[in-house]
Design a protein around this motif. Structure first.
Motif, PDB file in Angstrom:
ATOM      1  N   UNK A 173       0.855  -1.087  -0.195  1.00 57.92           N
ATOM      2  CA  UNK A 173       0.212  -0.019   0.163  1.00 57.92           C
ATOM      3  C   UNK A 173       0.894   1.175  -0.045  1.00 57.92           C
ATOM      4  N   UNK A 174       0.207   2.244  -0.139  1.00 60.04           N
ATOM      5  CA  UNK A 174       1.101   3.726  -0.709  1.00 60.04           C
ATOM      6  C   UNK A 174       1.784   4.187   0.820  1.00 60.04           C
ATOM      7  N   UNK A 175       1.216   3.962   1.803  1.00 62.59           N
ATOM      8  CA  UNK A 175       2.066   4.428   3.155  1.00 62.59           C
ATOM      9  C   UNK A 175       3.330   3.799   3.104  1.00 62.59           C
ATOM     10  N   UNK A 176       3.436   2.333   2.768  1.00 59.83           N
ATOM     11  CA  UNK A 176       4.575   1.629   2.824  1.00 59.83           C
ATOM     12  C   UNK A 176       5.523   2.164   1.712  1.00 59.83           C
ATOM     13  N   UNK A 177       4.937   2.260   0.635  1.00 60.69           N
ATOM     14  CA  UNK A 177       5.780   2.909  -0.680  1.00 60.69           C
ATOM     15  C   UNK A 177       6.527   4.186  -0.084  1.00 60.69           C
ATOM     16  N   UNK A 178       5.607   4.948   0.739  1.00 59.83           N
ATOM     17  CA  UNK A 178       6.307   6.242   0.857  1.00 59.83           C
ATOM     18  C   UNK A 178       7.586   5.939   2.088  1.00 59.83           C
ATOM     19  N   UNK A 272      12.768  11.631  -5.586  1.00 65.86           N
ATOM     20  CA  UNK A 272      12.330  10.750  -4.648  1.00 65.86           C
ATOM     21  C   UNK A 272      11.204  11.693  -3.673  1.00 65.86           C
ATOM     22  N   UNK A 273      11.630  12.749  -3.334  1.00 64.15           N
ATOM     23  CA  UNK A 273      10.625  13.810  -2.615  1.00 64.15           C
ATOM     24  C   UNK A 273       9.396  13.874  -3.332  1.00 64.15           C
ATOM     25  N   UNK A 274       9.609  14.161  -4.674  1.00 64.95           N
ATOM     26  CA  UNK A 274       8.488  14.465  -5.485  1.00 64.95           C
ATOM     27  C   UNK A 274       7.536  13.296  -5.526  1.00 64.95           C
ATOM     28  N   UNK A 275       8.124  12.182  -5.670  1.00 66.60           N
ATOM     29  CA  UNK A 275       7.339  10.649  -5.392  1.00 66.60           C
ATOM     30  C   UNK A 275       6.709  10.608  -4.288  1.00 66.60           C
ATOM     31  N   UNK A 276       7.185  10.818  -3.312  1.00 62.16           N
ATOM     32  CA  UNK A 276       6.481  10.943  -2.061  1.00 62.16           C
ATOM     33  C   UNK A 276       5.179  11.779  -1.819  1.00 62.16           C
ATOM     34  N   UNK A 277       5.513  12.956  -2.356  1.00 66.18           N
ATOM     35  CA  UNK A 277       4.316  13.866  -2.353  1.00 66.18           C
ATOM     36  C   UNK A 277       3.170  13.368  -3.509  1.00 66.18           C
ATOM     37  N   UNK A 278       3.541  12.750  -4.395  1.00 63.13           N
ATOM     38  CA  UNK A 278       2.706  12.179  -5.337  1.00 63.13           C
ATOM     39  C   UNK A 278       1.932  10.887  -4.559  1.00 63.13           C
ATOM     40  N   UNK A 279       2.672  10.023  -4.195  1.00 63.30           N
ATOM     41  CA  UNK A 279       1.975   8.853  -3.419  1.00 63.30           C
ATOM     42  C   UNK A 279       1.034   9.516  -2.213  1.00 63.30           C
ATOM     43  N   UNK A 280       1.399  10.526  -1.673  1.00 59.57           N
ATOM     44  CA  UNK A 280       0.700  10.896  -0.517  1.00 59.57           C
ATOM     45  C   UNK A 280      -0.776  11.684  -1.204  1.00 59.57           C
ATOM     46  N   UNK A 281      -0.781  12.007  -2.270  1.00 62.21           N
ATOM     47  CA  UNK A 281      -2.028  12.502  -2.712  1.00 62.21           C
ATOM     48  C   UNK A 281      -3.069  11.570  -3.318  1.00 62.21           C
TER      49      UNK A 281
END
Length: 285
Positions: A173-178, A272-281
């Motif tokens: 799930x996305x929290x784990x991906x983050x 990577x920081x951009x991907x974290x923001x994207x997954x969080x949305x």
């Protein structure tokens, strides 16, 4: 493998062929080939006779050879506890990581095992049934223990190039991906760790090797032949270690092309920081 390479160096220096070494040891050519490739052991007496016959008579050098041989015949390390989680084909890979002073890896689809955080490992193995007494926790512990090489006083220099596909492939799930992406950023700031991202929109040269993942490992040696360098590749049912010069040169060239084409270190952290923001949305469905 290191001892076999050292014997090969003595053989080449003395201008001999594997058949000559087989004659010295009164053994078959096939067994001599296994000794040179690290697939068979050699006794202390045979090793001393081989070195002497090839012109290497220094007693200190003999002791170096004996030290290389010392642990090659030990058994039992891989048959107890969580270490049983490693199949036969992966044990040599883990052994080389433990002794390497430099690791370079290019990954296409799955996060490299050496970079996986615990939550990511748990998600990967959650659906794997217990077999022969191996539990989920055993598999997790085996992976985390493998990463302990980076906690040594003198950790190996590690350099990873990760395809964007490797980062976006959703195994959990996305929290784990983050959490995994944050783990990569933290690792990338360590002194001996370098991580580069190879994004989809990065221009790729025609000869840049982006289709197959591989690992390059260097294992230091006290012998005169120098460090052992190997390229590790794997596929369905196939695990290969290559140490011939032609193959190593080809992989070294591929590595140079990949690191040149990928984002720089700070650019990679920004990505990577951009991907974290994207997954969080986008919460997990």
């Amino acid at each position: 493998m290191i001892l076999g390479r050292e014997i090969a160096h003595m053989m080449e220096t003395a201008g001999k062929a594997p058949a000559d070494l087989a004659a010295i040891l009164s053994t078959s050519r096939s067994r001599m080939g296994q000794i040179l490739s690290g697939q068979a052991t050699v006794s202390v007496g045979d090793l001393e006779r081989l070195a002497t016959q090839l012109g290497f008579r220094d007693t200190d050098y003999h002791e170096t050879l004996f030290a290389m041989r010392k642990d090659s015949h030990k058994r039992g390390f891989w048959t107890t506890g969580y270490r049983r989680a490693y199949g036969e084909e992966l044990r040599l890979r883990v052994d080389t990581e433990m002794h390497a002073d430099r690791i370079r890896e290019f990954e296409v689809e799955v996060m490299p095992g050496l970079l996986q955080c615990e939550d990511y490992v748990r998600a990967l193995y959650m659906s794997v049934p217990d077999v022969d007494g191996l539990t989920l926790e055993d598999r997790i512990q085996a992976r985390i223990d493998r990463q302990s090489i980076f906690l040594k006083d003198s950790p190996p220099s590690a350099h990873f190039v990760l395809s964007e596909s490797c980062l976006r492939r959703v195994w959990c799930d996305r929290p784990v991906m983050i959490t995994q992406l944050e783990h990569l950023i933290e690792l990338s700031q360590r002194e001996h760790m370098m991580i580069q991202v190879f994004p989809f929109d990065r221009p790729v040269g025609r000869r840049t090797a982006i289709s197959n993942h591989f690992t390059l490992l260097r294992i230091p040696s006290t012998g005169v032949a120098g460090s052992l360098e190997v390229a590790y590749t794997e596929g369905p049912g196939e695990f290969r270690f290559l140490d011939d010069k032609k193959a190593l040169d080809a992989y070294d060239t591929a590595w140079t092309r990949l690191t040149t084409a990928a984002l720089g270190f700070e650019e990679s952290r920004k990505f990577l920081r951009g991907m974290i923001t994207e997954f969080g949305k986008h919460p997990t469905p």
